[in-house]
Enzyme design. Structure first.
Site, PDB file in Angstrom:
ATOM      1  N   ASN A 103       0.821  -1.196   0.000  1.00  0.00           N
ATOM      2  CA  ASN A 103       0.000   0.000   0.000  1.00  0.00           C
ATOM      3  C   ASN A 103       0.873   1.273   0.000  1.00  0.00           C
ATOM      4  OD1 ASN A 103      -2.207   1.597   2.265  1.00  0.00           O
ATOM      5  ND2 ASN A 103      -2.790   0.979   0.225  1.00  0.00           N
ATOM      6  N   TRP A 104       1.838   1.331   0.906  1.00  0.00           N
ATOM      7  CA  TRP A 104       2.716   2.500   0.989  1.00  0.00           C
ATOM      8  C   TRP A 104       3.865   2.387  -0.027  1.00  0.00           C
ATOM      9  CZ3 TRP A 104       2.583   7.258   1.637  1.00  0.00           C
ATOM     10  CH2 TRP A 104       3.599   8.049   2.178  1.00  0.00           C
ATOM     11  N   GLY A 105       4.355   1.180  -0.220  1.00  0.00           N
ATOM     12  CA  GLY A 105       5.437   0.957  -1.191  1.00  0.00           C
ATOM     13  C   GLY A 105       5.047   1.470  -2.570  1.00  0.00           C
ATOM     14  N   PHE A 161       9.813  -8.534   6.885  1.00  0.00           N
ATOM     15  CA  PHE A 161      10.474  -9.131   5.716  1.00  0.00           C
ATOM     16  C   PHE A 161      11.857  -8.533   5.454  1.00  0.00           C
ATOM     17  CE2 PHE A 161       5.808  -9.160   4.579  1.00  0.00           C
ATOM     18  CZ  PHE A 161       5.606 -10.471   4.983  1.00  0.00           C
ATOM     19  N   LYS A 172       3.951   4.850  17.273  1.00  0.00           N
ATOM     20  CA  LYS A 172       2.556   5.326  17.172  1.00  0.00           C
ATOM     21  C   LYS A 172       1.650   4.175  16.705  1.00  0.00           C
ATOM     22  CE  LYS A 172       2.569   5.440  12.594  1.00  0.00           C
ATOM     23  NZ  LYS A 172       1.621   4.746  11.697  1.00  0.00           N
TER      24      LYS A 172
HETATM   25  N1  LIG Z   1       0.167   1.869   4.300  1.00  0.00           N
HETATM   26  C1  LIG Z   1       0.364   3.030   4.891  1.00  0.00           C
HETATM   27  O1  LIG Z   1      -0.541   3.891   4.979  1.00  0.00           O
HETATM   28  C2  LIG Z   1       1.711   3.355   5.437  1.00  0.00           C
HETATM   29  C3  LIG Z   1       2.635   2.376   5.737  1.00  0.00           C
HETATM   30  N2  LIG Z   1       3.855   2.707   6.260  1.00  0.00           N
HETATM   31  C4  LIG Z   1       4.864   1.694   6.533  1.00  0.00           C
HETATM   32  O2  LIG Z   1       5.412   1.285   5.295  1.00  0.00           O
HETATM   33  C5  LIG Z   1       5.892  -0.069   5.370  1.00  0.00           C
HETATM   34  C6  LIG Z   1       5.347  -0.838   4.200  1.00  0.00           C
HETATM   35  O3  LIG Z   1       3.940  -0.876   4.302  1.00  0.00           O
HETATM   36  P1  LIG Z   1       2.979  -1.170   3.066  1.00  0.00           P
HETATM   37  O4  LIG Z   1       3.617  -0.814   1.776  1.00  0.00           O
HETATM   38  O5  LIG Z   1       1.700  -0.502   3.400  1.00  0.00           O
HETATM   39  O6  LIG Z   1       2.863  -2.752   3.080  1.00  0.00           O
HETATM   40  P2  LIG Z   1       1.510  -3.625   3.154  1.00  0.00           P
HETATM   41  O7  LIG Z   1       1.008  -3.586   4.535  1.00  0.00           O
HETATM   42  O8  LIG Z   1       0.608  -3.197   2.069  1.00  0.00           O
HETATM   43  O9  LIG Z   1       2.029  -5.109   2.930  1.00  0.00           O
HETATM   44  C7  LIG Z   1       1.887  -5.808   1.750  1.00  0.00           C
HETATM   45  C8  LIG Z   1       3.216  -6.004   1.091  1.00  0.00           C
HETATM   46  O10 LIG Z   1       3.949  -7.053   1.741  1.00  0.00           O
HETATM   47  C9  LIG Z   1       4.477  -7.893   0.741  1.00  0.00           C
HETATM   48  N3  LIG Z   1       4.786  -9.228   1.213  1.00  0.00           N
HETATM   49  C10 LIG Z   1       3.917 -10.189   1.640  1.00  0.00           C
HETATM   50  N4  LIG Z   1       4.601 -11.317   1.950  1.00  0.00           N
HETATM   51  C11 LIG Z   1       5.915 -11.050   1.721  1.00  0.00           C
HETATM   52  C12 LIG Z   1       7.118 -11.788   1.868  1.00  0.00           C
HETATM   53  N5  LIG Z   1       7.111 -13.060   2.332  1.00  0.00           N
HETATM   54  N6  LIG Z   1       8.283 -11.205   1.544  1.00  0.00           N
HETATM   55  C13 LIG Z   1       8.312  -9.930   1.106  1.00  0.00           C
HETATM   56  N7  LIG Z   1       7.222  -9.162   0.943  1.00  0.00           N
HETATM   57  C14 LIG Z   1       6.029  -9.725   1.256  1.00  0.00           C
HETATM   58  C15 LIG Z   1       3.381  -7.906  -0.306  1.00  0.00           C
HETATM   59  O11 LIG Z   1       3.896  -8.371  -1.537  1.00  0.00           O
HETATM   60  C16 LIG Z   1       3.020  -6.435  -0.363  1.00  0.00           C
HETATM   61  O12 LIG Z   1       3.906  -5.730  -1.207  1.00  0.00           O
HETATM   62  C17 LIG Z   1       5.449  -0.579   6.745  1.00  0.00           C
HETATM   63  O13 LIG Z   1       6.551  -0.484   7.622  1.00  0.00           O
HETATM   64  C18 LIG Z   1       4.372   0.409   7.177  1.00  0.00           C
HETATM   65  O14 LIG Z   1       4.276   0.546   8.578  1.00  0.00           O
HETATM   66  C19 LIG Z   1       4.196   3.999   6.460  1.00  0.00           C
HETATM   67  C20 LIG Z   1       3.331   5.019   6.159  1.00  0.00           C
HETATM   68  C21 LIG Z   1       2.028   4.780   5.633  1.00  0.00           C
HETATM   69  O1  LIG Z   2       1.982   4.977   9.125  1.00  0.00           O
HETATM   70  C1  LIG Z   2       0.862   5.260   8.740  1.00  0.00           C
HETATM   71  C2  LIG Z   2       0.389   6.642   8.569  1.00  0.00           C
HETATM   72  O2  LIG Z   2       1.444   7.567   8.585  1.00  0.00           O
HETATM   73  C3  LIG Z   2      -0.092   4.185   8.435  1.00  0.00           C
HETATM   74  O3  LIG Z   2      -0.606   3.682   9.607  1.00  0.00           O
HETATM   75  P1  LIG Z   2      -1.377   2.291   9.551  1.00  0.00           P
HETATM   76  O4  LIG Z   2      -0.369   1.246   9.193  1.00  0.00           O
HETATM   77  O5  LIG Z   2      -1.985   2.140  10.891  1.00  0.00           O
HETATM   78  O6  LIG Z   2      -2.412   2.451   8.451  1.00  0.00           O
END
Ligand SMILES: NC(=O)C1=CN([C@@H]2O[C@H](COP(=O)(O)OP(=O)(O)OC[C@H]3O[C@@H](n4cnc5c(N)ncnc54)[C@H](O)[C@@H]3O)[C@@H](O)[C@H]2O)C=CC1
Ligand SMILES: O=C(CO)COP(=O)(O)O
Length: 391
Positions: free
Chosen positions: A43-45, A128, A244
């Site tokens: 989602n963030w990636g 991961f 947080k």
């Molecule tokens: N989503 C958000 O609103 C925000 C997230 N973050 C942080 O960003 C970081 C990444 O979060 P998201 O992109 O949202 O991830 P996500 O929560 O959407 O996780 C899904 C990702 O994990 C991958 N995945 C699943 N199994 C896997 C494996 N075995 N090996 C490698 N990858 C695997 C999936 O392919 C997918 O790309 C986290 O640390 C999160 O806390 C920071 C700010 C905002």
């Molecule tokens: O880090 C985030 C907002 O800055 C996202 O928080 P959540 O993973 O709880 O959605």
């Protein structure tokens, strides 16, 4: 002044500010445009990959336009997610209904993605990270620089470590961080928000125009809808971002119990105190000002506790009686609520230090998630040890 004149005036001011920032960027020169890649496509990636791809396309004198994004590939109704992203320019699983730039290319091969990159942006759920970093060892440019957008800690032989420090140690490259009040779906829709990037020039800094610096990072991440402040306090923004998520679980519990906004505000008050204390105790280099001056501080706490995944998962736990992992699975379609892992890491670290009693909210969240302690005990658990209260 008529409303239409005021609107015109505002739009002129905005146009001028965009022109000013574009002309500042055209003055910024580098010897060879930097090649950028993103490790992660959740989602963030995917959102951050969209942001940087828009900027690399707009500033080809600073960056090579093509951005490779490593995708942990999976099948969506029989078709690979990588080929869907590259053909449809949409991440239908993790960021549906958001058109992605065509210069953003999904790549299932990790080493091929990172091998020639000058700037590596890490953006995966942090559980991961160790496996990915191990694969990357010896397979990246020694001159590469990294930014971690992850929120969490690594707890291991070296105690509690920032994820940026873990990347630096394992890959022997400098690593900064990006963190802020950034719910990905809102940034992806280009609703205005702010973020904080923290980076420190390394000892082997190669010089202006030759190496990544604060101006280069601002050019890479800043968009009209995504305002970036660049500072040096990597520890401060990383601690706030990681912890947080634990506080947001606490908010979700009291909201799910139907206790309302006052209860949620109380959890955030205690949570902020524990976040700052954790920083001062274990990362004395972090600055208290960062927590209230930067998007990565209180602002991120507020947005996450209002509408993030952690708060939603915790609310669902409270309402359904489901476990954290079941609630995460049911609600998030493969995404992660990082507070579930982070509260365990924090508990393990504090237990090792015999300091659990100093962080009653973090410990209460851990006990609810992992030991089935009743959620309605939260006020008592916090009150017993809340050092901010005058007796
Ligand atoms: N989503 C958000 O609103 C925000 C997230 N973050 C942080 O960003 C970081 C990444 O979060 P998201 O992109 O949202 O991830 P996500 O929560 O959407 O996780 C899904 C990702 O994990 C991958 N995945 C699943 N199994 C896997 C494996 N075995 N090996 C490698 N990858 C695997 C999936 O392919 C997918 O790309 C986290 O640390 C999160 O806390 C920071 C700010 C905002
Ligand atoms: O880090 C985030 C907002 O800055 C996202 O928080 P959540 O993973 O709880 O959605």
């Amino acid at each position: 002044m008529a409303a239409s004149d005021r609107l015109n005036q505002t739009s002129n001011i905005l146009d001028k500010s965009i022109q000013k920032s574009n002309s500042q960027l055209s003055l910024l020169q580098v010897d060879t445009p930097f090649k950028v890649c993103v490790v992660g496509s959740g989602n963030w990636g995917t959102t951050i990959a969209k942001v940087v791809s828009e900027n690399t396309a707009q500033h080809p004198h600073l960056f090579e336009p093509k951005v490779n994004m490593w995708v942990f590939d999976e099948k969506i109704e029989g078709t690979s997610l990588v080929s869907i992203i590259n053909n449809k320019h949409e991440n239908v699983k993790y960021l549906p209904n958001i058109p992605l730039p065509e210069n953003l290319v999904a790549n299932p091969d990790l080493l091929n993605t990172v091998g020639d990159a000058d700037i590596i942006i890490f953006n995966i759920p942090h559980q991961f990270l160790p496996k990915i970093v191990q694969q990357m060892k010896g397979n990246i440019k020694p001159t590469a620089r990294a930014i971690s957008c992850l929120k969490g800690f690594e707890v291991g032989k070296k105690g509690v470590q920032l994820l940026s420090a873990y990347v630096e140690d394992e890959l022997d490259i400098p690593c900064g961080a990006l963190s802020g009040a950034n719910l990905a779906p809102e940034v992806a829709k280009e609703n205005w928000s702010e973020t904080t990037v923290a980076y420190q020039l390394p000892k082997d800094y190669r010089g202006d125009g030759k190496d990544v610096d604060h101006r280069v990072l601002k050019a890479l991440f800043h968009r009209p809808y995504f305002h970036v402040s660049v500072i040096e306090d990597i520890a401060g923004i990383s601690i706030a971002g990681a912890l947080k998520n634990v506080v947001a679980l606490g908010c979700g519990f009291v909201e799910g119990l139907g206790w309302g906004n006052n209860a949620s505000a109380a959890i955030q008050r205690v949570g902020l105190g524990e976040i700052i204390k954790f920083g001062q105790m274990f990362f004395p280099e972090s600055r208290v000002e960062t927590y209230y001056q930067e998007s990565a501080g209180v602002a991120d706490l507020i947005t996450t506790c209002s509408g993030g995944r952690n708060v939603r998962v915790a609310k669902h736990m409270a309402k359904s009686g489901k476990s954290a992992l079941d609630a995460e699975k049911e609600l998030l379609n493969g995404q992660s609520a990082q507070g579930i892992i982070t509260c365990k890491e924090v508990h393990e670290w504090l237990e090792t230090c015999e300091l659990l009693h100093e962080f009653p909210l973090f410990e209460a969240v851990y006990q609810i998630v992992y030991n089935n302690v009743a959620m309605d005990k939260i006020p008592d658990l916090i009150d017993e040890l809340d050092e901010f209260r005058v007796e």
